[in-house]
Write an enzyme that holds these catalytic residues in place. Sequence first.
Site, PDB file in Angstrom:
ATOM      1  N   SER A 225     -17.064   9.248   0.968  1.00  0.00           N
ATOM      2  CA  SER A 225     -16.160   9.903   1.423  1.00  0.00           C
ATOM      3  C   SER A 225     -16.438  11.319   2.445  1.00  0.00           C
ATOM      4  O   SER A 225     -17.395  11.830   1.994  1.00  0.00           O
ATOM      5  CB  SER A 225     -15.427  10.597   0.224  1.00  0.00           C
ATOM      6  OG  SER A 225     -14.332  11.766   0.700  1.00  0.00           O
TER       7      SER A 225
ATOM      8  N   HIS B 294     -16.424   5.134  11.066  1.00  0.00           N
ATOM      9  CA  HIS B 294     -16.785   6.456  10.012  1.00  0.00           C
ATOM     10  C   HIS B 294     -18.087   6.815   9.791  1.00  0.00           C
ATOM     11  O   HIS B 294     -18.952   5.657   9.730  1.00  0.00           O
ATOM     12  CB  HIS B 294     -15.965   5.930   8.459  1.00  0.00           C
ATOM     13  CG  HIS B 294     -15.902   7.134   7.872  1.00  0.00           C
ATOM     14  ND1 HIS B 294     -16.806   8.025   7.360  1.00  0.00           N
ATOM     15  CD2 HIS B 294     -14.974   7.660   7.135  1.00  0.00           C
ATOM     16  CE1 HIS B 294     -16.472   8.772   6.375  1.00  0.00           C
ATOM     17  NE2 HIS B 294     -15.104   8.902   6.543  1.00  0.00           N
TER      18      HIS B 294
ATOM     19  N   ARG C  26     -14.622  12.457  13.002  1.00  0.00           N
ATOM     20  CA  ARG C  26     -15.463  11.320  12.758  1.00  0.00           C
ATOM     21  C   ARG C  26     -16.287  10.634  14.039  1.00  0.00           C
ATOM     22  O   ARG C  26     -17.370  10.055  13.919  1.00  0.00           O
ATOM     23  CB  ARG C  26     -14.532  10.288  12.060  1.00  0.00           C
ATOM     24  CG  ARG C  26     -14.099  10.640  10.727  1.00  0.00           C
ATOM     25  CD  ARG C  26     -13.164   9.878   9.961  1.00  0.00           C
ATOM     26  NE  ARG C  26     -13.037  10.452   8.463  1.00  0.00           N
ATOM     27  CZ  ARG C  26     -12.054   9.717   7.743  1.00  0.00           C
ATOM     28  NH1 ARG C  26     -11.329   8.716   8.318  1.00  0.00           N
ATOM     29  NH2 ARG C  26     -11.801  10.463   6.538  1.00  0.00           N
TER      30      ARG C  26
ATOM     31  N   LEU D  62      -3.485   8.488   4.468  1.00  0.00           N
ATOM     32  CA  LEU D  62      -2.681   8.657   3.408  1.00  0.00           C
ATOM     33  C   LEU D  62      -1.432   9.367   3.740  1.00  0.00           C
ATOM     34  O   LEU D  62      -0.334   8.934   3.231  1.00  0.00           O
ATOM     35  CB  LEU D  62      -3.504   9.419   2.407  1.00  0.00           C
ATOM     36  CG  LEU D  62      -4.708   8.868   1.451  1.00  0.00           C
ATOM     37  CD1 LEU D  62      -5.397   9.475   0.462  1.00  0.00           C
ATOM     38  CD2 LEU D  62      -4.719   7.306   1.543  1.00  0.00           C
TER      39      LEU D  62
ATOM     40  N   GLY E 299       0.715  -1.113  -0.152  1.00  0.00           N
ATOM     41  CA  GLY E 299       0.262  -0.180  -0.097  1.00  0.00           C
ATOM     42  C   GLY E 299       0.865   1.081  -0.054  1.00  0.00           C
ATOM     43  O   GLY E 299       2.197   1.096  -0.395  1.00  0.00           O
ATOM     44  N   LEU E 300       0.289   2.218   0.317  1.00  0.00           N
ATOM     45  CA  LEU E 300       1.191   3.697   0.338  1.00  0.00           C
ATOM     46  C   LEU E 300       2.347   3.502   1.084  1.00  0.00           C
ATOM     47  O   LEU E 300       3.442   3.770   0.596  1.00  0.00           O
ATOM     48  CB  LEU E 300       0.156   4.861   0.797  1.00  0.00           C
ATOM     49  CG  LEU E 300      -0.706   5.264  -0.084  1.00  0.00           C
ATOM     50  CD1 LEU E 300      -1.670   6.327   0.641  1.00  0.00           C
ATOM     51  CD2 LEU E 300      -0.243   5.714  -1.392  1.00  0.00           C
ATOM     52  N   ALA E 301       2.375   2.802   2.371  1.00  0.00           N
ATOM     53  CA  ALA E 301       3.345   2.896   3.255  1.00  0.00           C
ATOM     54  C   ALA E 301       4.681   1.752   2.656  1.00  0.00           C
ATOM     55  O   ALA E 301       5.693   2.105   2.489  1.00  0.00           O
ATOM     56  CB  ALA E 301       3.213   2.350   4.492  1.00  0.00           C
TER      57      ALA E 301
END
Lengths: 665, 255
Positions: A283, A265, A336, A469, A41-43
């Site tokens: 979102s 969420h 949230r 992110l 993923g991003l990491a």
Amino acid sequence: MLDSKIPQGPIESKWTKYKSTVPLVNPANKRSLEIIVVGTGLAGASAAATLAELGYKVKSFCFQDSPRRAHSIAAQGGINAAKNYQNDGDSVYRLFYDTIKGGDYRAREANVHRLAEVSGNIIDQSVASGVPFAREYGGLLSNRSFGGTQVQRTFYAAGQTGQQLLLGAYSGLQRQVGLGNVRLYSRHEMLDVVNIDGKCRGIIARDLVSGKLERHFGHAVLLCTGGYGNVFFLSTNAMGSNVTAAWKAHKKGAFFGNPCYTQIHPTCIPVSGDHQSKLTLMSESLRNDGRIWVPKRKEDAAAIREGKLNPNDLKEEDRDYYLERRYPAFGNLVPRDVASRAAKERCDAGFGVNKTGEAVYLDFAFNMKYKYGKQVATLKHITDPTEEQLTAFGHEVIKEKYGNLFDMYKQITGVDPYKNPMMIYPAVHYTMGGLWVDYNLMTTVPGLYALGEANFSDHGANRLGASALMQGLADGYFVIPYTIGAYLANEISVKPISTDHEAFVKAENEVSDRLNKLLAIKGTKPVDYFHKRLGKIMWDKCGMARNVEGLTWAISEIQKIREEFWKDVRVPGDANEFNPELEKAGRVADFIELGELMCKDALERNESCGGHFREDYQTEEGEALRDDENFKHVAAWQFNEVGNWTLNKEDLVYENIKIAQRSYK
Amino acid sequence: MSGNMNINLKVWRQKNGKSQGKLVDYKVEGVSPDMSFLEMFDVLNDRLVSEGKDEPIAFDHDCREGICGMCSMYINGRPHGPNQGVTTCQLHMRSFKDGDTIVVEPWRAAAFPVIKDLAVNRSAFDRIIASGGFISVNTGNAQDANSLPIAKDNADEAFAAAACIGCGACVAACKNSSAMLFVSAKVSQLALLPQGDPERNTRVLNMVAQMDTEGFGACTNTGACSAECPKEISLTNIARLNREYFAAQLGSDRS
């Protein structure tokens, strides 16, 4: 004693100074050091690419068929950065402050400040690698607002920000694959870590196509394996998202931090039936323009539920915009955890608007007409537009901003959100808890690191929108490439250890025994049966509201499920083939063990903070009531044996932010 | 809340890449129109596991919200089924009728060998990206993001091309099993952005060469790829790819 290894000095210069003094590894030595990165993923993708660019030999693993599928891809709304491009008073300090406050004063100051410091570099790096962020007509980058902030610092690419950022990081990773600096192992699942003489030295992975077990050596191992929201069965996570890699590490000595901190969420599509396999997020960016409401009167809510009243016909004065009412300063953009609890409160009180009574409205009609419709009318020099014109003009703007989300909503529910208000309800989305790491992102096992959602470090008890992110890429692009030097500089003389070493053999045998055990049970119930049961208990007792009685009951119930699972699960096929049911079985077995720890942690934390809401600890207005005297610490759980842990604590020290009762009023 | 639809499935079953496959009939009862197509497969698999007669059907899926690109079913002769602009995971049973017979097969292409049942190997796409689908910028070298203004139209067009999810429906839809739409989407995205300009010649040449090496077929401009693409990637990207390719071959400087 837990040593978080936070550098000395004032907060503004900790990272800069540390970065310039952390030991380095010279280029020649980097070539002989091997790093295993699990997860893409991003990491994971950003870490693997960046470490390979630096010259390390990298192996990258993912269980999906391609690294580009990792679930970061599904992040919708955006990524925060303290660029202050909007000139609205943003700064590194403000992002730092918002994140600490948003996390309800349960995150580590030094880590969060570093995150805010590198946030701007992430945007620069992403743009340089071709990420097509949204832009204004002047060609500059566009921003929007997210919950828990009063500035516009969120960068975005329509409702597909995660996709674009991940594809950016993935392209960097594939470039290194092409150059031969990274070896890619897709459709491989990590099933254990291998420790030798107290240090992590590799992993056991299963080739999911052939079923063969493989041993891989690494001087260091990075777990970038995401969160564990799927313990609830229904969540916004991907079907494959799992805790297995982190859990195996936990069982081999890595402490697990704050497992009970989960993020529910507020804006997800409500559950439609028993067949449901996952929940879909709408979102948070929608809360920029969508107003959340339920009817003021119960009889109207009942009429709507029975289909006798169309919500569009309910007059303005008969609607309760409860977030705007309760939190005038932040309105629909409260964090949230606050928004989710408020929705639950209204639905529990009988104001829910769908058949199950578990839904509220997210309504765009007002802003479509009066905000955007009027703007466009002014641009077109129409001084006296009709209501129809306003709606039509606004429709186009909303479509450009959120088109893909509206399409997705329609696809899933069969209802057109341009014409009817969306129905939403909270759902499990993200886990703030994770493997405990120090300032270097190293777990309690030397040489074993955790990055991104897999660690616990930056979001405290509640994560702000568009910060996941940011953290994933911060860890991978800008933190680990420096901090790993602190460890590897002392490893340069360590020659690669043969995977015939007894520790590798033993670990592989254990993995193989466990797989065979699962297959040998040949019980009567499929894996999902147990997963659904576990999920329901977690949602009911360890979800948005928790109490002593429920948690105590949940722990004993989960223990029963564990016993039953190992007696009665049915896993078809065998271990030497592509066998998705076997993969699932292993993951659910780990979720069951984790579920117990989450409840234990929630029971131990006698306070409410962020996403952890204990009904016995709340203010008169129903807000979370912290106990800073006794719980201003990270709970880091040490594994002894299944069902048995020791609690360690890391005290949180606030030197730069005055802690206070969180207020969004 | 289960429903009242009865569906007849004909599903491709294949033990592994080496064995022969065949279509097998299954009847799924009590299907709800609110179920997704994959949730219907979950129900069927649950039953197959419980009965213990037949192994569950292997299929690829992950995010189930239409963005990861992993799901890949060829439904009644169309990749991702009958609806426009939708992945298999976002296809819902309300798009079918009670009593329908639905044929489900894997992607069919030499470059996408079958692993088992409906799951295929798409790593050829990863190798194409590795051959040039990137901008060669190491971490840490970037200038301030706003020091490079990009015209909104170009940014929007690049974004539209970048929306590709790499699912491979374009290849499955194409009678030649061509990967031109996939390759052209990445080439376009990077060619439309100033950051991608320095490498545009080598990028297009290398990516096309890799595409050919992987065994994808040639493009004959039928347009089935774009028509079936769940992200509606435009055919104009292929035109741009061709322009980029010819210009790169001539070594010309385009502006």
